[in-house]
Motif scaffolding. Structure first.
Motif, PDB file in Angstrom:
ATOM      1  N   LEU A  85      34.978 -32.324  47.517  1.00  9.52           N
ATOM      2  CA  LEU A  85      34.510 -33.668  47.281  1.00  9.52           C
ATOM      3  C   LEU A  85      35.213 -35.469  48.217  1.00  9.52           C
ATOM      4  CD1 LEU A  85      32.248 -34.695  44.807  1.00  9.52           C
ATOM      5  CD2 LEU A  85      34.582 -34.924  43.980  1.00  9.52           C
ATOM      6  N   ILE A  86      36.356 -35.453  48.463  1.00  9.59           N
ATOM      7  CA  ILE A  86      36.331 -36.264  49.516  1.00  9.59           C
ATOM      8  C   ILE A  86      35.619 -36.541  50.777  1.00  9.59           C
ATOM      9  CG2 ILE A  86      38.490 -37.549  50.586  1.00  9.59           C
ATOM     10  CD1 ILE A  86      40.057 -37.007  48.489  1.00  9.59           C
ATOM     11  N   ARG A  87      35.922 -34.784  51.592  1.00 10.44           N
ATOM     12  CA  ARG A  87      34.723 -35.309  52.721  1.00 10.44           C
ATOM     13  C   ARG A  87      33.692 -35.604  52.457  1.00 10.44           C
ATOM     14  NH1 ARG A  87      32.763 -30.870  54.223  1.00 10.44           N
ATOM     15  NH2 ARG A  87      34.121 -29.772  52.644  1.00 10.44           N
ATOM     16  N   MET A  88      33.334 -34.603  51.256  1.00  9.56           N
ATOM     17  CA  MET A  88      31.741 -35.105  51.213  1.00  9.56           C
ATOM     18  C   MET A  88      31.181 -36.521  51.199  1.00  9.56           C
ATOM     19  SD  MET A  88      29.852 -31.659  49.447  1.00  9.56           S
ATOM     20  CE  MET A  88      31.077 -32.095  47.962  1.00  9.56           C
ATOM     21  N   GLU A  89      32.441 -37.223  50.732  1.00  6.10           N
ATOM     22  CA  GLU A  89      32.074 -38.543  50.232  1.00  6.10           C
ATOM     23  C   GLU A  89      32.277 -39.030  51.271  1.00  6.10           C
ATOM     24  OE1 GLU A  89      30.610 -40.354  47.241  1.00  6.10           O
ATOM     25  OE2 GLU A  89      29.695 -37.903  47.238  1.00  6.10           O
ATOM     26  N   LYS A  90      33.499 -38.991  52.202  1.00  7.48           N
ATOM     27  CA  LYS A  90      33.261 -39.527  53.301  1.00  7.48           C
ATOM     28  C   LYS A  90      32.301 -39.758  54.315  1.00  7.48           C
ATOM     29  CE  LYS A  90      38.387 -39.520  53.282  1.00  7.48           C
ATOM     30  NZ  LYS A  90      39.952 -39.339  54.459  1.00  7.48           N
ATOM     31  N   GLN A  91      32.005 -38.556  54.638  1.00  2.00           N
ATOM     32  CA  GLN A  91      30.533 -38.192  55.310  1.00  2.00           C
ATOM     33  C   GLN A  91      29.299 -39.024  55.633  1.00  2.00           C
ATOM     34  OE1 GLN A  91      30.181 -33.840  54.761  1.00  2.00           O
ATOM     35  NE2 GLN A  91      31.226 -33.688  56.987  1.00  2.00           N
ATOM     36  N   LYS A  92      29.315 -39.213  53.760  1.00  6.11           N
ATOM     37  CA  LYS A  92      28.092 -39.902  52.844  1.00  6.11           C
ATOM     38  C   LYS A  92      28.490 -41.325  53.923  1.00  6.11           C
ATOM     39  CE  LYS A  92      26.704 -36.926  49.280  1.00  6.11           C
ATOM     40  NZ  LYS A  92      27.389 -37.004  47.089  1.00  6.11           N
TER      41      LYS A  92
END
Length: 148
Positions: A39-46
């Motif tokens: 979840l953190i990785r996806m949010e950082k990408q966004k």
């Protein structure tokens, strides 16, 4: 989305990211940690995508301002008189030293507006009978009026 809203969104997302990272640290379950890692990785990408978007929009805005400044012309009162919407000419008016294009403004059909005529400096007339800021907001600035 305007630049201000984009910056605010990035700030909120980064704030939320901080909370997700705190939750992940407090988690004891390995599967929960994996879930929060993803979840953190996806949010950082966004967030990175939004930051790139913001940078691009700031650059486009800067280019737009530069382009408008490049197109600016200087007019004398005599030159301005040519822009009266007659004989296929555009309709320009000057207000407080700035020249505006009213050619396609419905209120200025045929280059006139309640007795005022395009091709003139209408600073006094506009300020005495209208809400100047409201009027000017919708007009395209095309140049400046040279002082004689």
């Amino acid at each position: 989305m305007d630049l201000k809203n984009c910056r605010e969104l990035i700030n909120r997302m980064e704030h939320n990211l901080y909370h997700l990272e705190s939750i992940r640290v407090m988690s004891f379950n390995m599967y929960e940690k994996i879930f929060y890692d993803n979840l953190i990785r996806m949010e950082k990408q966004k967030i990175n995508v939004l930051k790139k978007f913001l940078c691009n929009m700031e650059e486009v805005e800067k280019m737009d301002i530069d382009y408008k400044n490049m197109r600016q012309q200087s007019f004398t009162l005599e030159e301005l008189k040519k822009y009266d919407s007659k004989n296929g000419n555009k309709a320009y008016i000057a207000i407080d030293g700035i020249v505006y294009d009213v050619t396609y403004n419905a209120a200025w059909a045929a280059g006139t507006h309640f007795g005022l005529k395009a091709g003139n400096d209408l600073s006094n007339e506009i300020s005495s009978c209208h809400n100047k800021e409201l009027i000017l907001k919708g007009l395209e600035q095309v140049g400046i009026l040279k002082s004689n």
